[in-house]
Structure formats: C-alpha cells, structure tokens
Design an enzyme around this catalytic site. Structure first.
Site, PDB file in Angstrom:
ATOM      1  N   CYS A   1       3.410  -4.677   0.039  1.00  0.00           N
ATOM      2  CA  CYS A   1       4.425  -3.693  -0.302  1.00  0.00           C
ATOM      3  C   CYS A   1       4.861  -2.928   0.949  1.00  0.00           C
ATOM      4  CB  CYS A   1       3.847  -2.724  -1.331  1.00  0.00           C
ATOM      5  SG  CYS A   1       4.952  -1.383  -1.711  1.00  0.00           S
TER       6      CYS A   1
ATOM      7  N   CYS B   1      -1.608   2.342  -4.056  1.00  0.00           N
ATOM      8  CA  CYS B   1      -2.549   1.264  -3.696  1.00  0.00           C
ATOM      9  C   CYS B   1      -3.258   1.634  -2.408  1.00  0.00           C
ATOM     10  CB  CYS B   1      -1.797  -0.039  -3.472  1.00  0.00           C
ATOM     11  SG  CYS B   1      -0.981  -0.658  -4.919  1.00  0.00           S
TER      12      CYS B   1
ATOM     13  N   CYS C   1       7.973  -2.096  -7.774  1.00  0.00           N
ATOM     14  CA  CYS C   1       6.565  -1.839  -7.468  1.00  0.00           C
ATOM     15  C   CYS C   1       5.839  -3.148  -7.699  1.00  0.00           C
ATOM     16  CB  CYS C   1       6.002  -0.742  -8.363  1.00  0.00           C
ATOM     17  SG  CYS C   1       4.214  -0.614  -8.211  1.00  0.00           S
TER      18      CYS C   1
ATOM     19  N   GLN D   1      -5.735  -1.462 -22.147  1.00  0.00           N
ATOM     20  CA  GLN D   1      -6.136  -1.881 -20.793  1.00  0.00           C
ATOM     21  C   GLN D   1      -4.942  -2.432 -20.026  1.00  0.00           C
ATOM     22  OE1 GLN D   1      -8.677  -1.819 -18.746  1.00  0.00           O
ATOM     23  NE2 GLN D   1     -10.338  -1.071 -20.033  1.00  0.00           N
TER      24      GLN D   1
ATOM     25  N   TYR E   1     -14.950   6.107 -28.483  1.00  0.00           N
ATOM     26  CA  TYR E   1     -13.752   6.108 -27.638  1.00  0.00           C
ATOM     27  C   TYR E   1     -13.047   4.755 -27.835  1.00  0.00           C
ATOM     28  CZ  TYR E   1     -16.519   9.740 -25.232  1.00  0.00           C
ATOM     29  OH  TYR E   1     -17.295  10.824 -24.927  1.00  0.00           O
TER      30      TYR E   1
ATOM     31  N   GLU F   1     -12.056   7.903 -32.157  1.00  0.00           N
ATOM     32  CA  GLU F   1     -11.046   8.051 -31.112  1.00  0.00           C
ATOM     33  C   GLU F   1     -10.290   9.351 -31.358  1.00  0.00           C
ATOM     34  OE1 GLU F   1      -9.510   6.497 -28.375  1.00  0.00           O
ATOM     35  OE2 GLU F   1      -7.984   8.044 -28.637  1.00  0.00           O
TER      36      GLU F   1
ATOM     37  N   ASP G   1     -16.910   3.774 -24.344  1.00  0.00           N
ATOM     38  CA  ASP G   1     -15.902   3.417 -23.333  1.00  0.00           C
ATOM     39  C   ASP G   1     -15.045   4.652 -23.065  1.00  0.00           C
ATOM     40  OD1 ASP G   1     -14.062   2.197 -21.701  1.00  0.00           O
ATOM     41  OD2 ASP G   1     -13.150   0.952 -23.244  1.00  0.00           O
TER      42      ASP G   1
ATOM     43  N   CYS H   1     -14.864   3.423 -16.536  1.00  0.00           N
ATOM     44  CA  CYS H   1     -13.843   3.258 -15.494  1.00  0.00           C
ATOM     45  C   CYS H   1     -14.084   4.226 -14.345  1.00  0.00           C
ATOM     46  CB  CYS H   1     -12.446   3.453 -16.089  1.00  0.00           C
ATOM     47  SG  CYS H   1     -12.247   5.049 -16.896  1.00  0.00           S
TER      48      CYS H   1
HETATM   49  N1  SAH Z   1     -12.072   1.195 -25.856  1.00  0.00           N
HETATM   50  C1  SAH Z   1     -10.643   1.329 -25.810  1.00  0.00           C
HETATM   51  C2  SAH Z   1     -10.148   2.648 -25.197  1.00  0.00           C
HETATM   52  C3  SAH Z   1     -10.826   3.117 -23.950  1.00  0.00           C
HETATM   53  S1  SAH Z   1      -9.975   4.378 -23.053  1.00  0.00           S
HETATM   54  C4  SAH Z   1     -10.020   0.146 -25.092  1.00  0.00           C
HETATM   55  O1  SAH Z   1     -10.692  -0.548 -24.330  1.00  0.00           O
HETATM   56  O2  SAH Z   1      -8.832  -0.124 -25.313  1.00  0.00           O
HETATM   57  C5  SAH Z   1     -10.745   5.833 -23.603  1.00  0.00           C
HETATM   58  C6  SAH Z   1     -10.247   6.320 -24.937  1.00  0.00           C
HETATM   59  O3  SAH Z   1     -10.944   7.513 -25.251  1.00  0.00           O
HETATM   60  C7  SAH Z   1      -8.765   6.678 -25.001  1.00  0.00           C
HETATM   61  O4  SAH Z   1      -8.174   5.982 -26.066  1.00  0.00           O
HETATM   62  C8  SAH Z   1      -8.755   8.198 -25.238  1.00  0.00           C
HETATM   63  O5  SAH Z   1      -7.677   8.618 -26.058  1.00  0.00           O
HETATM   64  C9  SAH Z   1     -10.068   8.408 -25.929  1.00  0.00           C
HETATM   65  N2  SAH Z   1     -10.704   9.741 -25.836  1.00  0.00           N
HETATM   66  C10 SAH Z   1     -10.633  10.636 -24.837  1.00  0.00           C
HETATM   67  N3  SAH Z   1     -11.450  11.689 -25.094  1.00  0.00           N
HETATM   68  C11 SAH Z   1     -12.062  11.441 -26.282  1.00  0.00           C
HETATM   69  C12 SAH Z   1     -13.025  12.145 -27.072  1.00  0.00           C
HETATM   70  N4  SAH Z   1     -13.535  13.314 -26.691  1.00  0.00           N
HETATM   71  N5  SAH Z   1     -13.431  11.570 -28.214  1.00  0.00           N
HETATM   72  C13 SAH Z   1     -12.927  10.377 -28.632  1.00  0.00           C
HETATM   73  N6  SAH Z   1     -12.018   9.687 -27.936  1.00  0.00           N
HETATM   74  C14 SAH Z   1     -11.581  10.197 -26.758  1.00  0.00           C
END
Ligand code: SAH
Length: 511
Positions: A75, A84, A170, A304, A333, A354, A409, A436
């Site tokens: 880029c 990046c 991009c 993702q 999550y 969630e 997650d 992450c």
């Molecule tokens: N496992 C899913 C999402 C992971 S990202 C996947 O792989 O697609 C993390 C997620 O946590 C997001 O969707 C976000 O909205 C949610 N999140 C953030 N804080 C939270 C909380 N305190 N309790 C529950 N979910 C939450």
C-alpha cells in the site's frame, strides 16, 4: 545510570524487538526507545520525539542497515495510515512476531512458565503468494471528510490523529469498496450533503461501512450520520446500484447490493456507530456461510472479519471442546451464534449469551435457518446473565444451567472478573477461551489458573494480517472435576428453604 537522552537529538539504534502495538524496540544508553516504521533487525538513525521517565519515543530518520525481514509495503500510504503496522515486514516474520507476542503475554502477565510447551500450532494465512492474502477483510469502515478543494473524500485517519488522508482503495479490503465509496462521495457532492466535521460537531455524513458475505456475494452498505434522517435516499440507492453494476462489469463479479442501512450517531465520540440503525433498502441483513453453516448478519452484529481463517478458528474451538453429543455447553459472548451453532451439532444443548439484542435476534434466526433446535440464547451482559442463571440452578425445579464445557470469546477488554468467578463456581470440565487480545487473555488465565483450572493447549490464528492483532484459542481443564461429573453445587440453604416454603412438590430436586 542512564545518560540523559535529549529530545530532537539523533541517535543510532538497533531494533531488537517489536512492541504489542507494532513499534520497533531498541535501546539508547540503556533506555528503551520505541520507533514507528522500523523492523526487528534494523539499524537506524532515530530522532527522539518524546522522553518519559523510563522510556522514550523516536522517529525513523534514516535506515543505515535494513533488516533482512523487511519487504516493500504493497500500500502506498502504509506508513501514514497507521492501520497496517506490519506491512513493511515479511509475512513469515509477522506471524513469528505475533506468536512471540502471545507467548510473551502469557509469560509476563499470566505468570505461565514456558508457555511454548502448550503451543500446538500457529496458523498464518495459507496462500501468501503474490500478496493475494492482502484483500482478506469482509468489513471496512471509511471516515468521510473533505479534501483541500472541498470535495468529499474517504480515507483514513493518520495514526493517532484526526486528519483524513484521502485513499481511494484500501488493499486489505474488497475491491468493490472503491466503487461504493466513490459513488457515495459523488452522491454527497452532487446533492450538497454536508460532511461531518469532528471539531465543530456539525455536518451530516460521518462514515461509510461495507460488509460482504464472501461466500454469497451479498453486500451491505451502512452510512453513519449525525442526524435523524438521511435526505435523498432514492438517489443514494440508485447511485449504489450503479456502482455495483459498474463493478460487476469491470471485474466480472457476483456482488449484489442486498441491504442499505443508516446508522444514527449524534455523539461527538471516537465510536463509529451509534445505537440506532434503520434499513432503507433491501434486507435487514446479509447472509454468509462458514463451512456449511449459514448465517444472517445485521449491521449491529459482530462477525469475524477474515473469512479465509474463520472456519479454522471455530474448528479449533470445537476440537478443544471435544464434544461427544452428551454435553451441555455455554457459549459466552456468542454474537450471532457462530460458535454456538458449530458446537450445537455435537452437543446435547448449547446456551449462548450476548449483550447486543440484534445479534441475539440473528442467533435465534440462524439456529432456525440451520434447523438447529438444541440452542437457547440470552440477551445481556454475560457476567450478569450467567451469574443469575447459575444462582437459579440451585433452586428446586429450575433447569441446571451449569455446563460441561464453557466457551468464552470476549471483546478486547477480556472477561469481566465476576464472570470468571461464576465460571470457577460452575466448574465446567473444560474451558475454551477464544481471545483477540493476548494481554487480557493472560490476565484472565492468571485468575483461572489460581482457581482449579490448568492450561492444556494453545493455538494461534492470524485473523488480522498486516496489523498487530492476533487471535488465540486456549484449552483449560478443571482439576476439581469428580469422575462422575460436576462438582457439587454450593447450595444457598437460606434461599433453598425460602423456595421450599413456597413450592411444595420439588423438594427432591437433587443437584
Ligand atoms: N463469538 C462471536 C462473537 C465474538 S466478539 C463470534 O465469533 O462471532 C465478542 C462479542 O461479545 C460481541 O458480539 C459483543 O457484542 C459481545 N459483548 C461485549 N461485551 C459483552 C458482555 N459484557 N456480555 C456479553 N456479550 C458481550
């Protein structure tokens, strides 16, 4: 004794390591210096721009001996854009740097000795020939601004600033994005749409977001506005349809404009999206597949960003869960239920939680779309919902919300401590942590390791090539599990007695 380091002076520095943010790390007279745009192995002349008590920051003035790990960034604005941070480093080295980052955090923050012994694999992108892996992102967000002639442009905020560098493509995003942003900018200029100005808080159009189902070709465009209503909607939709048609003619693709949304964000903040989204064209979602599981995704839901790597990531979570079909599983999550549905095919029951209501609506629809019937989703903060349900499990007649396997997650800030406490009490046999952010992962592991859990396996997945972010999957097992299943629930006898006095026929409820 550290000799004084002076601001604005130039020093020779060898770059020995990379920081978590992708800055080169070296030393001057024993003091640590962080230098942007350098690569481990560089020898460079560095001008000091900031001196703090124990460290300083420098700017690259001249490369005296370039590192053997350097490559030419693809880029042209890689250095200014700040997105990046690793484009000037070979991809092979990038993967190694990220692996070292994860292991370093586990050691330093998690207090785990020799974490290498648990590392199973590091999954970088498979095909890196001809930089083909660069256009990996299915989601992009472009700030809108004005160039020096007052024309509407999209671009990127220069690292740590709020001024826009105009960029018409991009290279980590899809090639259709340029057609979309060009179209929206022209629509804005032709129709005198006011562009948002961060300083004054005035103007309407703030960001253009695109999200594409790589498997389905479905495209969602979202305009973020500082106002309640978007004018000239029909003209916008015509423009977007023309942009997609033009793209299809030029590139011979199957991209379809499936959904157009407007997100309202009237707050003067760094957060891109506001709380309200309205759909002005097509569906209220796009669809995509991960493996053979179909998902619908709305504008507010997490999904993702790197489809080439995502299935491998979820397969790893599933492999670590090692389900036989008899287990109860929590997916905490859970977003739109991606991991939940992968797990549900191999589990007796999956609970998901969630915080975003729209994502849970998607999760429920996604279960139905795939004819999956053994899932149950809850909206709310994981730390509140799971804790309440765990407490409820102690009550006679209630469902047992404990699980054999827990998957978490969380977002970058990691798990809430209250949730970790509840997980420890719940005592699942296995815990799969998808993270992450290695720093918060390590912080949370430290707590779990002090409370019955042992680290078993680590797997590293590069979901974010050319930036420093990295995804890690961890398997932990519970030392406390009895051979016949869950450890005993610590029943709150006062609550139980109170409940018993109100309920007559469930006293034999046995946990
Ligand atoms: N496992 C899913 C999402 C992971 S990202 C996947 O792989 O697609 C993390 C997620 O946590 C997001 O969707 C976000 O909205 C949610 N999140 C953030 N804080 C939270 C909380 N305190 N309790 C529950 N979910 C939450």
């Amino acid at each position: 004794m550290i000799d004084e380091i002076r601001k604005n002076e130039i020093y020779s520095v060898c770059i020995e390591d990379m920081s978590d943010e992708g800055l080169g790390i070296g030393h001057i007279n024993g003091m640590t210096v962080f230098v942007k745009d350098t690569a481990v192995g560089d020898e460079a002349e560095v001008r000091i721009v900031k001196v703090k008590k124990n460290l300083c920051f420098g700017r690259l003035e001249k490369l005296t001996v370039p590192s053997k790990f350097r490559c030419e960034p693809v880029c042209p604005v890689a250095r200014q854009c700040g997105g990046c941070t690793l484009q000037h480093i070979t991809y092979e080295k990038e993967v190694e740097i990220k692996k070292d980052r994860v292991l370093g955090c586990l050691k330093r923050i998690g207090g785990i000795e020799n974490p290498e012994q648990y590392l199973e694999e590091v999954h970088g992108m498979d095909d890196i020939s001809e930089n083909s892996f660069m256009r990996y992102r299915n989601k992009m967000q472009f700030p809108v601004g004005l160039d020096k002639d007052g024309k509407t442009v999209t671009g990127f905020y220069a690292g740590r600033t709020h001024s826009i560098i105009p960029v018409d493509d991009c290279i980590i995003g899809h090639t259709v994005n340029k057609y979309i942003t060009d179209g929206v900018c022209k629509w804005a200029d032709d129709n005198n749409i006011q562009i948002y100005d961060e300083q004054s808080g005035k103007g309407l159009l703030r960001h253009i977001l695109t999200r594409i189902g790589f498997k389905t070709g479905q495209l969602m465009v979202t305009l973020v506005i500082n106002g309640s209503k978007l004018p000239l909607k029909d003209e916008l939709i015509d423009t977007l349809n023309r942009s997609v048609a033009e793209y299809s003619k030029d590139i011979d693709s199957d991209i379809k404009l499936t959904s157009v949304a407007v997100n309202i964000n009237k707050k003067n903040t760094n957060k891109i999206m506001g709380d309200k989204t309205v759909y002005i064209y097509g569906e209220q979602y796009i669809e995509d597949y991960i493996g053979d599981v179909k998902f619908r995704i709305s504008a507010d839901s997490f999904y993702q960003v790197n489809p080439a790597q995502t299935k491998m990531l979820y397969d790893k979570a599933l492999e670590y869960a090692a389900l036989t079909g008899k287990e109860k599983v929590w997916d905490m999550y859970c977003g739109i239920g991606t991991i939940s549905l992968f797990l549900a095919k191999k589990a007796e029951k999956v609970f998901g939680v969630e915080i975003v209501p729209q994502a849970i609506e998607d999760a429920e629809k996604n279960a139905a779309l795939n004819d999956i019937k053994n899932t149950r989703f809850f909206v709310g903060k994981a730390e509140d919902v799971v804790t309440e349900l765990y407490e409820k499990s102690k009550m006679p007649g209630e469902e047992d919300y404990r699980a054999d396997v827990v998957v978490v997650d969380p977002p970058r800030k990691g798990c809430d401590e209250k949730l970790l406490e509840t997980i420890v009490k719940m005592a699942p046999e296995k815990l799969v942590y998808v993270s992450c952010n290695p720093a918060t992962l390590a912080r949370d592991l430290k707590i779990l390791l002090e409370h019955d859990f042992s680290l078993k396996k680590i797997s590293i997945h590069d979901q974010f090539p050319r930036g420093m972010n990295i995804e890690t999957v961890i398997l932990m097992s519970n030392r406390n599990i009895k051979p016949d299943g869950y450890i005993k629930l610590e029943v709150n006898t006062e609550e139980l007695d109170a409940a018993k006095s109100g309920i007559s026929d469930t006293s034999s409820e046995d946990f």
